[in-house]
Design an enzyme around this catalytic site. Structure first.
Site, PDB file in Angstrom:
ATOM      1  N   HIS A 207       0.783  -1.236   0.000  1.00  0.00           N
ATOM      2  CA  HIS A 207       0.000   0.000   0.000  1.00  0.00           C
ATOM      3  C   HIS A 207       0.816   1.287   0.000  1.00  0.00           C
ATOM      4  O   HIS A 207       0.264   2.374  -0.007  1.00  0.00           O
ATOM      5  CB  HIS A 207      -1.021  -0.001   1.153  1.00  0.00           C
ATOM      6  CG  HIS A 207      -0.479   0.253   2.515  1.00  0.00           C
ATOM      7  ND1 HIS A 207      -0.529   1.495   3.102  1.00  0.00           N
ATOM      8  CD2 HIS A 207       0.110  -0.555   3.419  1.00  0.00           C
ATOM      9  CE1 HIS A 207      -0.013   1.428   4.319  1.00  0.00           C
ATOM     10  NE2 HIS A 207       0.391   0.188   4.531  1.00  0.00           N
ATOM     11  N   CYS A 332       1.276   6.218  12.306  1.00  0.00           N
ATOM     12  CA  CYS A 332       0.857   5.342  13.388  1.00  0.00           C
ATOM     13  C   CYS A 332       1.159   5.941  14.740  1.00  0.00           C
ATOM     14  O   CYS A 332       0.608   5.541  15.744  1.00  0.00           O
ATOM     15  CB  CYS A 332       1.527   3.987  13.248  1.00  0.00           C
ATOM     16  SG  CYS A 332       2.945   4.037  12.205  1.00  0.00           S
TER      17      CYS A 332
HETATM   18  C1  LIG Z   1       4.211   1.488   6.591  1.00  0.00           C
HETATM   19  C2  LIG Z   1       5.410   0.871   7.193  1.00  0.00           C
HETATM   20  C3  LIG Z   1       5.329  -0.329   7.909  1.00  0.00           C
HETATM   21  C4  LIG Z   1       4.007  -1.015   8.177  1.00  0.00           C
HETATM   22  O1  LIG Z   1       3.527  -1.605   7.014  1.00  0.00           O
HETATM   23  P1  LIG Z   1       2.049  -2.198   6.965  1.00  0.00           P
HETATM   24  O2  LIG Z   1       2.013  -2.929   5.668  1.00  0.00           O
HETATM   25  O3  LIG Z   1       1.134  -1.022   7.000  1.00  0.00           O
HETATM   26  O4  LIG Z   1       1.873  -3.094   8.123  1.00  0.00           O
HETATM   27  C5  LIG Z   1       6.496  -0.870   8.402  1.00  0.00           C
HETATM   28  N1  LIG Z   1       7.679  -0.281   8.204  1.00  0.00           N
HETATM   29  C6  LIG Z   1       7.794   0.870   7.528  1.00  0.00           C
HETATM   30  C7  LIG Z   1       9.145   1.475   7.327  1.00  0.00           C
HETATM   31  C8  LIG Z   1       6.668   1.485   7.007  1.00  0.00           C
HETATM   32  O5  LIG Z   1       6.796   2.629   6.348  1.00  0.00           O
END
Ligand SMILES: *Cc1c(COP(=O)(O)O)cnc(C)c1O
Length: 391
Positions: A207, A332
């Protein structure tokens, strides 16, 4: 979307990206027409879904120089990081209980590390240089005889800096330590080859590259060395036993399509985004008291992160809210009222760490939008500074 004049300009691609219409089109048949379970081997419905998953797995493996049996599908990078860290910790506990990571990692790495520390593992959180990059000598001297894993991200989600993966991988290989990298922000944006980089485990997500949410993968090296990984979800034995749970063909197909498009368009998009980023920075940096966070060039093309002296960070975001959708740091953790741990690790004061803007420039952004955002940011900063002077 960006054509709606009442919505703010979207500059928050590090949080998430919209699904590319070409990705969406590739996904659609797998909801209704080819709805089968890819592990149903006794009929055509299952075979059609299985063929789609196999094709997608090959695409994603090829994108990082891996073979398809080294790809484990997960719900995203959070799960991939958890599987990598906990799975390695459990499998290699007899060899050692020491893990090395960075202070600037995403919480999806830091929190599993904290959890492992609560079980008795020792975690070294390496500092970074003021430009956000890891110092290789510091890393080398942190490696001990009981070190089992180094986990260092490919691209930072706040300041966009690209860690020197090839040098880190070489160091890990020479010292017989496994190397995991969280490539959630890097996949599809910079070239990644697990063999050139000596990466043993790599977390990915769809995503952040115009694919759907809720799908990602962990690359797990099978040869030289063969990585042993304890599963964290037990069940039907899917994904060679490493991650049970019925596979989700629409998401998997969409993930692969997004990566495929990103690779084809990478060079052109990198040039375009770098130009927009430079344009934004050249306008903002005309103000006094604007500090660039992170290395100037060794960063994601669409990332610009600045700290603004003499303004309140919240007031700045509030003032810009009608014009531009962005954040001061990780999506987050932006609910928490705490300065970014990443900016603190760079040595920024609390005031500068609070007053940060993370610009994430993406597919839909235009020169005209960047100019509008720059003008709005400059006006907002100037008026906030005037107010601060008066009070
Ligand atoms: C967005 C992100 C995540 C989390 O990924 P998800 O697919 O949303 O669980 C983990 N590490 C980094 C560096 C991110 O940017």
């Amino acid at each position: 979307m960006s054509t709606d004049r009442h919505l703010p300009i979207y500059l928050d691609r590090h949080a998430t990206t919209p699904v590319d219409p070409r990705v969406m089109a590739a996904m659609l048949p797998y909801f209704t027409e080819h709805f089968g379970n890819p592990t149903s081997t006794t009929h055509q419905y299952g075979w059609a879904a299985e063929a789609a998953v196999t094709g997608a797995r090959e695409t994603i493996a090829a994108a990082i120089g891996a073979s398809d049996s080294e790809i484990v599908f997960t719900s995203g990078a959070t799960e991939a990081n958890n599987l990598a860290l906990k799975g390695i910790a459990e499998s290699y506990i007899a060899k050692g209980q020491h893990i090395i990571t960075l202070q600037t990692e995403h919480n999806a790495v830091l929190d599993p590390c904290e959890y492992l520390a609560s079980l008795g593992f020792t975690v070294t959180y390496l500092p970074v240089r003021p430009d956000g990059l890891v110092d290789l000598n510091t890393l080398e001297s942190a490696i001990r005889s009981d070190t089992i894993l180094v986990s260092i991200m490919a691209a930072n989600n706040e300041i966009g800096v690209l860690q020197p993966l090839a040098e880190i991988g070489k160091l890990c290989r020479e010292n017989g330590v496994l190397f995991h990298t969280d490539a959630a922000q890097a996949i599809g944006q910079i070239p990644l080859d697990v063999n050139l980089l000596n990466v043993d485990l790599m977390s990915m997500t769809a995503h952040k590259v115009y694919g759907p949410k809720g799908i990602g993968a962990l690359y797990v090296r099978r040869r030289d060395p063969r990585v042993k990984l304890s599963p964290q979800l037990h069940g039907g034995g899917h994904e060679r036993g490493m991650r049970s749970g019925t596979l989700y063909p629409p998401q998997i197909v969409g993930f692969a399509k997004a990566v495929e498009i990103a690779l084809i368009e990478m060079d052109a998009e990198t040039a375009r985004l770098t130009e927009l980023r430079t344009r934004l920075w050249s306008q903002l940096s005309q103000l006094d008291g604007i500090y660039l966070n992170g290395h100037f060039t060794q960063r994601l093309p669409g990332n610009l992160n600045i700290s603004v002296a003499g303004v309140d960070g919240n007031a700045l975001l509030l003032g810009l809210r009608p014009i531009v959708a962005l954040s001061s740091g990780a999506a987050c953790s932006s609910a928490k009222i705490a300065p970014s741990h990443v900016l603190q690790a760079l040595g920024r004061s609390d005031a500068l760490a609070y007053a940060a803007l993370r610009f994430g420039i993406g597919h839909n952004n235009t020169v005209e939008q960047i100019d509008r955002v720059a003008t709005a940011a400059i006006e907002t900063i100037q008026s906030l500074r005037k107010l601060a002077l008066r009070s």
